[in-house]
Design an enzyme around this catalytic site. Sequence first.
Site, PDB file in Angstrom:
ATOM      1  CB  ALA A 164      -0.980   0.087   1.143  1.00 54.74           C
TER       2      ALA A 164
ATOM      3  CG  MET B  36       5.384   6.108  -3.317  1.00 59.23           C
ATOM      4  SD  MET B  36       4.454   7.324  -2.394  1.00 59.23           S
ATOM      5  CE  MET B  36       4.038   8.611  -3.472  1.00 59.23           C
TER       6      MET B  36
ATOM      7  CG  ASP C  94       2.090  -1.939   3.264  1.00 60.49           C
ATOM      8  OD1 ASP C  94       2.363  -1.596   2.360  1.00 60.49           O
ATOM      9  OD2 ASP C  94       2.955  -2.223   4.251  1.00 60.49           O
TER      10      ASP C  94
ATOM     11  NE  ARG D 256      15.855   1.895 -10.547  1.00 60.21           N
ATOM     12  CZ  ARG D 256      16.161   2.254 -11.832  1.00 60.21           C
ATOM     13  NH1 ARG D 256      17.657   2.436 -11.874  1.00 60.21           N
ATOM     14  NH2 ARG D 256      15.686   2.219 -13.018  1.00 60.21           N
TER      15      ARG D 256
ATOM     16  NE  ARG E  76      13.261  -0.771 -13.894  1.00 57.26           N
ATOM     17  CZ  ARG E  76      13.801  -0.315 -14.770  1.00 57.26           C
ATOM     18  NH1 ARG E  76      15.003  -0.789 -15.116  1.00 57.26           N
ATOM     19  NH2 ARG E  76      13.116   0.516 -15.321  1.00 57.26           N
TER      20      ARG E  76
ATOM     21  CB  ILE F  79       4.126  -4.182  -9.973  1.00 58.41           C
ATOM     22  CG1 ILE F  79       2.782  -4.168 -10.679  1.00 58.41           C
ATOM     23  CG2 ILE F  79       4.779  -2.738 -10.198  1.00 58.41           C
ATOM     24  CD1 ILE F  79       1.726  -2.919 -10.532  1.00 58.41           C
TER      25      ILE F  79
ATOM     26  NE  ARG G 217       8.626   5.307 -17.578  1.00 51.77           N
ATOM     27  CZ  ARG G 217       9.213   4.359 -16.586  1.00 51.77           C
ATOM     28  NH1 ARG G 217       9.899   3.203 -16.801  1.00 51.77           N
ATOM     29  NH2 ARG G 217       8.764   4.620 -15.392  1.00 51.77           N
TER      30      ARG G 217
ATOM     31  CG  HIS H 241      11.123  -3.462 -16.046  1.00 48.11           C
ATOM     32  ND1 HIS H 241      10.692  -2.425 -17.107  1.00 48.11           N
ATOM     33  CD2 HIS H 241      10.862  -2.892 -15.012  1.00 48.11           C
ATOM     34  CE1 HIS H 241      10.201  -1.193 -16.263  1.00 48.11           C
ATOM     35  NE2 HIS H 241      10.473  -1.612 -14.906  1.00 48.11           N
TER      36      HIS H 241
HETATM   37  N1  LIG Z   1       7.556  -3.339 -12.772  1.00 50.78           N
HETATM   38  C1  LIG Z   1       7.630  -1.824 -12.960  1.00 50.78           C
HETATM   39  O1  LIG Z   1       7.428  -1.464 -14.105  1.00 50.78           O
HETATM   40  C2  LIG Z   1       7.697  -1.099 -11.758  1.00 50.78           C
HETATM   41  C3  LIG Z   1       8.032  -1.644 -10.694  1.00 50.78           C
HETATM   42  N2  LIG Z   1       8.217  -0.836  -9.545  1.00 50.78           N
HETATM   43  C4  LIG Z   1       8.716  -1.477  -8.431  1.00 50.78           C
HETATM   44  O2  LIG Z   1       7.285  -1.728  -7.683  1.00 50.78           O
HETATM   45  C5  LIG Z   1       7.605  -1.707  -6.086  1.00 50.78           C
HETATM   46  C6  LIG Z   1       6.595  -0.866  -5.175  1.00 50.78           C
HETATM   47  O3  LIG Z   1       7.014   0.492  -5.624  1.00 50.78           O
HETATM   48  P1  LIG Z   1       6.416   1.653  -4.858  1.00 50.78           P
HETATM   49  O4  LIG Z   1       5.054   1.279  -4.401  1.00 50.78           O
HETATM   50  O5  LIG Z   1       6.757   2.827  -5.090  1.00 50.78           O
HETATM   51  O6  LIG Z   1       7.135   1.489  -3.374  1.00 50.78           O
HETATM   52  P2  LIG Z   1       6.739   1.819  -1.914  1.00 50.78           P
HETATM   53  O7  LIG Z   1       8.066   1.677  -1.010  1.00 50.78           O
HETATM   54  O8  LIG Z   1       6.111   3.175  -1.797  1.00 50.78           O
HETATM   55  O9  LIG Z   1       5.566   0.829  -1.512  1.00 50.78           O
HETATM   56  C7  LIG Z   1       5.832  -0.482  -1.045  1.00 50.78           C
HETATM   57  C8  LIG Z   1       5.187  -1.105  -0.163  1.00 50.78           C
HETATM   58  O10 LIG Z   1       5.342  -2.462   0.405  1.00 50.78           O
HETATM   59  C9  LIG Z   1       5.245  -2.720   1.358  1.00 50.78           C
HETATM   60  N3  LIG Z   1       5.836  -3.763   1.916  1.00 50.78           N
HETATM   61  C10 LIG Z   1       7.217  -4.193   2.156  1.00 50.78           C
HETATM   62  N4  LIG Z   1       7.541  -5.305   2.557  1.00 50.78           N
HETATM   63  C11 LIG Z   1       6.238  -6.045   2.463  1.00 50.78           C
HETATM   64  C12 LIG Z   1       5.511  -7.371   2.665  1.00 50.78           C
HETATM   65  N5  LIG Z   1       6.467  -8.343   3.274  1.00 50.78           N
HETATM   66  N6  LIG Z   1       4.457  -7.558   2.827  1.00 50.78           N
HETATM   67  C13 LIG Z   1       3.546  -6.419   2.230  1.00 50.78           C
HETATM   68  N7  LIG Z   1       3.881  -5.399   2.241  1.00 50.78           N
HETATM   69  C14 LIG Z   1       5.159  -5.122   1.963  1.00 50.78           C
HETATM   70  C15 LIG Z   1       5.951  -1.632   2.260  1.00 50.78           C
HETATM   71  O11 LIG Z   1       5.519  -1.336   3.736  1.00 50.78           O
HETATM   72  C16 LIG Z   1       5.499  -0.314   1.370  1.00 50.78           C
HETATM   73  O12 LIG Z   1       4.243   0.378   1.565  1.00 50.78           O
HETATM   74  C17 LIG Z   1       9.368  -1.540  -6.199  1.00 50.78           C
HETATM   75  O13 LIG Z   1       9.769  -2.757  -5.990  1.00 50.78           O
HETATM   76  C18 LIG Z   1       9.646  -0.888  -7.364  1.00 50.78           C
HETATM   77  O14 LIG Z   1      10.833  -1.107  -7.711  1.00 50.78           O
HETATM   78  C19 LIG Z   1       8.054   0.425  -9.441  1.00 50.78           C
HETATM   79  C20 LIG Z   1       7.862   1.212 -10.775  1.00 50.78           C
HETATM   80  C21 LIG Z   1       7.537   0.249 -12.080  1.00 50.78           C
HETATM   81  O1  LIG Z   2      13.071   2.209 -12.367  1.00 52.97           O
HETATM   82  C1  LIG Z   2      12.640   1.933 -11.444  1.00 52.97           C
HETATM   83  O2  LIG Z   2      13.195   1.400 -10.391  1.00 52.97           O
HETATM   84  C2  LIG Z   2      10.909   1.609 -11.386  1.00 52.97           C
HETATM   85  C3  LIG Z   2      10.738   1.124 -12.572  1.00 52.97           C
HETATM   86  O3  LIG Z   2      11.080  -0.235 -12.596  1.00 52.97           O
HETATM   87  C4  LIG Z   2      10.367   1.853 -13.536  1.00 52.97           C
HETATM   88  O4  LIG Z   2      10.001   2.860 -13.271  1.00 52.97           O
HETATM   89  O5  LIG Z   2      10.417   1.417 -14.659  1.00 52.97           O
END
Ligand SMILES: NC(=O)C1=CN([C@@H]2O[C@H](COP(=O)(O)OP(=O)(O)OC[C@H]3O[C@@H](n4cnc5c(N)ncnc54)[C@H](O)[C@@H]3O)[C@@H](O)[C@H]2O)C=CC1
Ligand SMILES: O=C([O-])CC(=O)C(=O)O
Length: 320
Positions: free
Chosen positions: A11, A13, A34, A83, A89, A119, A152, A176
Site C-alpha cells: 500500500a 506509492m 501492507d 530503488r 533495479r 510489479i 514511455r 524490464h
Molecule cells: N514493474 C515495473 O514496471 C515497476 C516496478 N516498480 C517496483 O514496485 C515496487 C513498489 O514500488 P512503490 O510502490 O513505489 O514502493 P513503496 O515503498 O512506496 O511501497 C512498497 C510497500 O510495500 C510494503 N511492504 C514491504 N514489505 C512487505 C511485505 N512483506 N508484505 C506486504 N507489504 C510489504 C511497504 O510497507 C510499502 O508500503 C518496487 O519494488 C519498485 O521497484 C516500480 C515502478 C515500476
Molecule cells: O526504475 C525503477 O526502479 C522503477 C521502474 O521499474 C520503472 O519506473 O520502470
Amino acid sequence: MARAKIALIGAGMIGGTLAHIAAREELGDVILFDIAEGTPQGKALDIAEASAVFGKDVALKGANDYADIAGADVCIVTAGVPRKPGMSRDDLLGINLKVMKAVGEGIKAHAPNAFVICITNPLDAMVWALQQFSGLPKEKVIGMAGVLDSARFAYFLAEKTGVSVEDIHAWTLGGHGDDMVPMVRHSTVGGLPLPDAVKAGFLTQEELDAIVERTRKGGGEIVALLKTGSAFYAPAESAIAMATSYLKDKKRVLPCATFLTGQYGLSDLYVGVPVVIGAGGAEKIVEFETNDAEKAMFAKSVESVKGLMEACKAIDPTLV
Ligand SMILES: NC(=O)C1=CN([C@@H]2O[C@H](COP(=O)(O)OP(=O)(O)OC[C@H]3O[C@@H](n4cnc5c(N)ncnc54)[C@H](O)[C@@H]3O)[C@@H](O)[C@H]2O)C=CC1
Ligand SMILES: O=C([O-])CC(=O)C(=O)O
C-alpha cells in the site's frame, strides 16, 4: 452481480495510486494490504471518503492480515522496496525475493483463484519467483513492465512528432532492464512503422535513436528526479489496464512478463512479450517476426533475466 474484489498487496506509492484509480474506475471493491500498520487503513479510508465526491460505489478496506484478501479476483503485488538514485533495479533482488515468498504464501492460502499481476522489481525474476511461491497456474501470474515501457516509448514519440498518443502504437520486448528492446519496426505513428515515419519527416533518425535510448532508461530518469523512490502514476495505470482486460475479458494484446513455453525459442522463464489478456489470464502469446539485430538485442535482455533467476536460486534453492 457481485462486484469484483481487487487485492492490492503493498500500500505504498503504487498501491495507493492503484486503489485510487480502481475506485474511480469502479473496477471493484478494494483491499489494500501492507505489513505497515495504519498505512493501508488510512489510504483506504481517505479514498473511500473521496468516493462521495467522485460518486462511485466501491468498498475500500485496509488490512494487515492476509485473511482479508480471501476470494480476491485480482491481486496486484507491489510489496517490497523501490530503488533510490545510484541503485539498479537488480540491487533490490535479495530483499524483494524474501517479500515475494511471504506474498506468494499469502496468495496461495487465501486467493488461489486470483489473477496475479506482479510489479515488484527486479520484475522478471520476481514474477517468476512469485509464481513458484504461490503455486498458482502460470497463465494466472503475470508481470507488469512492458505496458509501462511501451507507454514511455509512445509518449516520447507523441511529444516529438506532435501526433496524438492515441494514434501511436509502441511495443517493447524483453526484460524490464536497461537492455529492454523497443521494437522500432513494429511500432507505428499514425499507422506508419517508425522507419517510414522517419522517411515521412515526422522525426529524424537521430531523434528516434535518442527516444529509444531514453525509453530504455525511463525508470532511472524518474528515480533521479524523485530521489526518494520510483515512478508510480504510469506503473499504476499500466497494471490497471492489465487488470481491466482480465476482469472484462477484453482480450487486449499487452506487452507483459509472461511465462514462455517455446515461444521466441524460449521456455521456463518469464520475459516481456505481447500477450492476449482475457478471462483465462495470459491466453495467447503474440510472436513478432524479428530480424537478426532484434534477435540479438532480445537475447541479451533474456541473458540478463536468466542471470537474475540464477541469483534467486542461489539465495533460495527451493526455486527451480
Ligand atoms: N514493474 C515495473 O514496471 C515497476 C516496478 N516498480 C517496483 O514496485 C515496487 C513498489 O514500488 P512503490 O510502490 O513505489 O514502493 P513503496 O515503498 O512506496 O511501497 C512498497 C510497500 O510495500 C510494503 N511492504 C514491504 N514489505 C512487505 C511485505 N512483506 N508484505 C506486504 N507489504 C510489504 C511497504 O510497507 C510499502 O508500503 C518496487 O519494488 C519498485 O521497484 C516500480 C515502478 C515500476
Ligand atoms: O526504475 C525503477 O526502479 C522503477 C521502474 O521499474 C520503472 O519506473 O520502470
